[in-house]
Design an enzyme around this catalytic site. Structure first.
Site, PDB file in Angstrom:
ATOM      1  N   LYS A  13      39.496 -21.473  43.080  1.00  0.00           N
ATOM      2  CA  LYS A  13      40.140 -22.460  43.967  1.00  0.00           C
ATOM      3  C   LYS A  13      40.722 -21.795  45.209  1.00  0.00           C
ATOM      4  O   LYS A  13      40.911 -22.426  46.227  1.00  0.00           O
ATOM      5  CB  LYS A  13      41.218 -23.251  43.227  1.00  0.00           C
TER       6      LYS A  13
ATOM      7  N   LYS B 155      51.855  -9.303  41.505  1.00  0.00           N
ATOM      8  CA  LYS B 155      52.417 -10.476  42.193  1.00  0.00           C
ATOM      9  C   LYS B 155      53.702 -10.115  42.931  1.00  0.00           C
ATOM     10  O   LYS B 155      53.946 -10.608  44.023  1.00  0.00           O
ATOM     11  CB  LYS B 155      52.687 -11.616  41.200  1.00  0.00           C
TER      12      LYS B 155
ATOM     13  N   LYS C 268      33.662 -14.635  41.690  1.00  0.00           N
ATOM     14  CA  LYS C 268      33.837 -15.806  40.807  1.00  0.00           C
ATOM     15  C   LYS C 268      34.186 -17.045  41.602  1.00  0.00           C
ATOM     16  O   LYS C 268      34.922 -16.952  42.593  1.00  0.00           O
ATOM     17  CB  LYS C 268      34.996 -15.520  39.842  1.00  0.00           C
TER      18      LYS C 268
HETATM   19  P1  AMP Z   1      42.464 -20.332  36.425  1.00  0.00           P
HETATM   20  O1  AMP Z   1      42.762 -21.644  37.075  1.00  0.00           O
HETATM   21  O2  AMP Z   1      41.797 -19.329  37.327  1.00  0.00           O
HETATM   22  O3  AMP Z   1      43.657 -19.773  35.693  1.00  0.00           O
HETATM   23  O4  AMP Z   1      41.388 -20.601  35.287  1.00  0.00           O
HETATM   24  C1  AMP Z   1      41.577 -21.512  34.232  1.00  0.00           C
HETATM   25  C2  AMP Z   1      40.490 -21.268  33.194  1.00  0.00           C
HETATM   26  O5  AMP Z   1      39.185 -21.408  33.795  1.00  0.00           O
HETATM   27  C3  AMP Z   1      40.523 -19.860  32.607  1.00  0.00           C
HETATM   28  O6  AMP Z   1      40.225 -19.984  31.220  1.00  0.00           O
HETATM   29  C4  AMP Z   1      39.422 -19.119  33.299  1.00  0.00           C
HETATM   30  O7  AMP Z   1      38.866 -18.100  32.492  1.00  0.00           O
HETATM   31  C5  AMP Z   1      38.396 -20.216  33.586  1.00  0.00           C
HETATM   32  N1  AMP Z   1      37.682 -19.938  34.844  1.00  0.00           N
HETATM   33  C6  AMP Z   1      38.240 -19.869  36.083  1.00  0.00           C
HETATM   34  N2  AMP Z   1      37.282 -19.604  37.010  1.00  0.00           N
HETATM   35  C7  AMP Z   1      36.101 -19.498  36.347  1.00  0.00           C
HETATM   36  C8  AMP Z   1      34.747 -19.237  36.759  1.00  0.00           C
HETATM   37  N3  AMP Z   1      34.405 -19.052  38.042  1.00  0.00           N
HETATM   38  N4  AMP Z   1      33.775 -19.211  35.801  1.00  0.00           N
HETATM   39  C9  AMP Z   1      34.107 -19.394  34.496  1.00  0.00           C
HETATM   40  N5  AMP Z   1      35.354 -19.645  34.046  1.00  0.00           N
HETATM   41  C10 AMP Z   1      36.351 -19.701  34.956  1.00  0.00           C
END
Ligand code: AMP
Length: 346
Positions: A213, A129, A210
């Site tokens: 957002k 970062k 994956k």
């Molecule tokens: P993040 O907003 O990317 O920090 O993700 C928040 C939670 O959602 C974390 O526990 C991630 O492991 C899960 N997560 C994020 N994207 C995915 C995805 N495409 N498939 C499965 N789990 C996800």
């Protein structure tokens, strides 16, 4: 999940006869997508039956990179409303905003004082970062200490985190052990549900990546707050290939992803779905996936919209959650303060 359970049960037995404690802190990102829901929130919802759960909305972590204040405030409420709409139950769990529980930053200070600078400078997330920015706030370097405080404050036995948090979890364990060694046994050394048990959901437009957002192609991302029309359109336009076989091993990552989504939202095993759609075209299949996803997430959207109109209720959930969390936090902090030699606060 079962092997994690036994690991946690062992930790818990050592810590207290009560239910094992699980801590989840997630930044208020605004809209949750289908990956967040099926990969994380659905598991959190289930965990409430077996564990004492603390769900923190990590607004203090969020400001380690610049944020628009009004957006952060709105996203904090929106995040809570989505959790509640998805089944996080404040009657069974403690749901709070990190900045409402002063213990997080208080414990982070003490932990920071025993944390060698080198431990923080070698964190790969910090290096990544900070490389991308001209100037970084020291909060970004300090982030893993605050995360360790989040966890150790509640003596969490386990923390469900993604693979990207593995190094930060190790730091939290190292800090707990260092404090226990230098003063006396105080903290439970937490385990982690690395990777979690949930589905891994890929982008509908680029099924090799994956669902995220930050995907520049937002057509590949289904949000919990998308209306049924939008969800349908995104799923019907999902990238597949020119084949026609609806099988996870057909070589089409798009079909594999749609099968995983279908299975995750309905609970039907992939093999049964494959058998049911044998000989039918992609068009039929995509329509069925869209219907199944909408049936599962639209009630969440409806509940979310009602909750967002009731700011007083959201605030009352945060208030009760913070009071409960602060009580636990204070028990830990008063021990820590005594051990490091602070005069008792009256
Ligand atoms: P993040 O907003 O990317 O920090 O993700 C928040 C939670 O959602 C974390 O526990 C991630 O492991 C899960 N997560 C994020 N994207 C995915 C995805 N495409 N498939 C499965 N789990 C996800």
């Amino acid at each position: 999940m079962s092997s994690n359970r036994s690991e946690i049960a062992t930790n818990a037995a050592a810590a207290s006869p009560a239910r094992p404690v699980v801590l989840t802190c997630a930044q208020p990102t605004g809209r949750l997508h289908l990956g967040n829901y099926l990969g994380a929130v659905v598991n959190w919802e289930r965990m409430q039956n077996d564990y004492e759960c603390y769900f923190g909305v990590a607004d203090q972590h969020a400001i380690t990179v610049p944020k628009v204040p009004a957006e952060l405030r709105r996203n904090t409420h929106a995040c809570l409303a989505q959790y509640l709409a998805a089944g996080i139950d404040p009657a069974r769990s403690h749901v709070f905003v990190q900045s409402h529980v002063t213990g997080h930053t208080e414990l982070a200070w003490v932990l920071g004082c025993i944390c060698p600078l080198g431990w923080l400078e070698r964190m790969t997330q910090y290096k990544d970062k900070s490389r991308k920015q001209e100037s970084v706030g020291s909060g970004l370097l300090y982030y893993p200490v605050l995360m360790a405080a989040d966890i150790l404050l509640y003596n969490a036995n386990a923390v469900p985190v993604g693979e990207d948090q593995r190094q930060h979890m190790e730091l939290a364990r190292d800090l707990a052990e260092k404090f226990n060694r230098e003063f006396s046994p105080t903290f439970n050394v937490p385990g982690a549900f690395i990777g979690q048990a949930g589905a891994r959901i890929m982008s509908l437009q680029n099924p090799e990546a994956k669902m995220s957002k930050s995907d520049p192609n937002q057509g590949g991302v289904v949000y919990l707050v998308d209306t049924p029309d939008v969800v349908r359109k995104k799923i019907l336009s999902a990238v597949t290939d020119s084949g026609s076989e609806i099988r996870a091993c057909s070589g089409s990552p798009g079909i594999k992803n749609l099968l995983a989504i279908f299975s995750a939202v309905t609970g039907e095993p992939v093999a049964d779905i494959e058998a049911r759609f044998e000989g039918r075209g992609y068009g039929d299949f995509k329509k069925a996936v869209a219907d199944a996803v909408i049936a599962r997430i639209d009630p969440v959207r409806v509940r979310y919209e009602a909750l967002m109109k009731d700011g007083a209720h959201l605030d009352s959930v945060f208030k009760a959650g913070a009071e409960a969390a602060q009580r636990t936090a204070w028990r830990t902090l008063s021990k820590v303060y005594r051990k490091v030699g602070f005069v008792q606060r009256t």
